[in-house]
Design a protein around this motif. Structure first.
Motif, PDB file in Angstrom:
ATOM      1  N   VAL A  17      13.945 -10.369  17.414  1.00 18.12           N
ATOM      2  CA  VAL A  17      14.706 -11.288  16.566  1.00 18.12           C
ATOM      3  C   VAL A  17      15.167 -12.474  17.404  1.00 18.12           C
ATOM      4  CG1 VAL A  17      16.742 -11.564  15.100  1.00 18.12           C
ATOM      5  CG2 VAL A  17      15.463  -9.413  15.061  1.00 18.12           C
ATOM      6  N   THR A  18      14.737 -13.654  16.985  1.00 17.39           N
ATOM      7  CA  THR A  18      15.157 -14.888  17.652  1.00 17.39           C
ATOM      8  C   THR A  18      16.090 -15.667  16.720  1.00 17.39           C
ATOM      9  OG1 THR A  18      13.272 -16.117  16.800  1.00 17.39           O
ATOM     10  CG2 THR A  18      12.977 -15.009  18.924  1.00 17.39           C
ATOM     11  N   LYS A  19      16.668 -16.710  17.232  1.00 15.37           N
ATOM     12  CA  LYS A  19      17.642 -17.498  16.479  1.00 15.37           C
ATOM     13  C   LYS A  19      17.071 -18.016  15.152  1.00 15.37           C
ATOM     14  CE  LYS A  19      21.054 -21.106  17.068  1.00 15.37           C
ATOM     15  NZ  LYS A  19      21.724 -22.005  17.996  1.00 15.37           N
ATOM     16  N   SER A  20      15.783 -18.329  15.125  1.00 10.81           N
ATOM     17  CA  SER A  20      15.196 -18.887  13.893  1.00 10.81           C
ATOM     18  C   SER A  20      15.129 -17.861  12.756  1.00 10.81           C
ATOM     19  CB  SER A  20      13.809 -19.456  14.173  1.00 10.81           C
ATOM     20  OG  SER A  20      12.937 -18.443  14.627  1.00 10.81           O
ATOM     21  N   TYR A  21      15.342 -16.576  13.045  1.00  9.02           N
ATOM     22  CA  TYR A  21      15.313 -15.527  12.015  1.00  9.02           C
ATOM     23  C   TYR A  21      16.705 -15.176  11.497  1.00  9.02           C
ATOM     24  CZ  TYR A  21      10.624 -14.727  13.918  1.00  9.02           C
ATOM     25  OH  TYR A  21       9.334 -14.865  14.355  1.00  9.02           O
ATOM     26  N   LEU A  22      17.712 -15.935  11.893  1.00 12.23           N
ATOM     27  CA  LEU A  22      19.097 -15.602  11.538  1.00 12.23           C
ATOM     28  C   LEU A  22      19.594 -16.395  10.338  1.00 12.23           C
ATOM     29  CD1 LEU A  22      20.679 -15.501  15.109  1.00 12.23           C
ATOM     30  CD2 LEU A  22      19.612 -13.632  13.813  1.00 12.23           C
ATOM     31  N   GLY A  26      24.822 -15.355  11.469  1.00 10.96           N
ATOM     32  CA  GLY A  26      24.293 -14.734  12.680  1.00 10.96           C
ATOM     33  C   GLY A  26      23.560 -13.420  12.491  1.00 10.96           C
ATOM     34  N   THR A  28      20.356 -11.068  10.751  1.00 13.43           N
ATOM     35  CA  THR A  28      18.948 -11.272  10.424  1.00 13.43           C
ATOM     36  C   THR A  28      18.846 -11.673   8.950  1.00 13.43           C
ATOM     37  OG1 THR A  28      18.380  -9.577  12.043  1.00 13.43           O
ATOM     38  CG2 THR A  28      16.659 -10.238  10.510  1.00 13.43           C
ATOM     39  N   GLY A  68      20.873  -8.528  14.640  1.00  9.04           N
ATOM     40  CA  GLY A  68      21.051  -9.909  15.049  1.00  9.04           C
ATOM     41  C   GLY A  68      20.144 -10.318  16.182  1.00  9.04           C
ATOM     42  N   GLU A  69      20.413 -11.505  16.681  1.00 10.68           N
ATOM     43  CA  GLU A  69      19.596 -12.095  17.743  1.00 10.68           C
ATOM     44  C   GLU A  69      19.528 -11.163  18.951  1.00 10.68           C
ATOM     45  OE1 GLU A  69      19.082 -16.374  20.028  1.00 10.68           O
ATOM     46  OE2 GLU A  69      20.918 -15.976  18.918  1.00 10.68           O
ATOM     47  N   GLY A  70      18.336 -11.048  19.522  1.00 13.58           N
ATOM     48  CA  GLY A  70      18.145 -10.213  20.691  1.00 13.58           C
ATOM     49  C   GLY A  70      17.721  -8.789  20.376  1.00 13.58           C
TER      50      GLY A  70
END
Length: 121
Positions: A17-22, A26, A28, A68-70
């Motif tokens: 999961v990267t920022k563009s998928y949030l 914040g 997903t 979330g991210e990461g």
């Protein structure tokens, strides 16, 4: 996306999961998780040897927990039933041991079934 395993009727994959998928807060994004249900279900149908995977007739997703991210998202897509005209799939989406979402995806596959009968793999 990395494929973890594939067999007839079942495909597993992993996506970080990267920022563009949030979404805006914040987590997903539900639309991205819904896309995974669409793509995962289609890959499971393709595992039957179809060159194309039909058209969607129904897609439903239940969002059960946040991620979330990461985090790494793992999807497990299975064909529940492959009939003459319809294919029914289920896709479970995990972050670690946590079930984040589960979805069902139904596709119209009459053309694909007819082609497979003429040109078996």
């Amino acid at each position: 996306m990395s494929l973890l395993s594939a067999e007839v009727g079942r495909v597993r994959g992993e996506i970080p999961v990267t920022k563009s998928y949030l979404n805006a807060i914040g987590g997903t994004h539900g639309g991205w998780l819904s896309t995974l249900v669409d793509v995962g279900g289609s890959l499971a149908i393709a595992s039957h040897g179809f060159r194309t995977t039909g058209v969607s007739t129904d897609l439903s997703v239940s969002f059960l927990a946040a991620s979330g991210e990461g985090s790494n998202i793992v999807f497990d897509a299975q064909v529940l039933k492959l009939g003459r005209t319809l294919a029914y799939t289920r896709v479970d989406i995990y972050s670690g041991d946590k079930l984040v979402a589960t979805g069902s995806h139904t596709k119209f596959v009459a053309r694909e079934q007819a082609e497979a009968a003429v040109h078996p793999h």
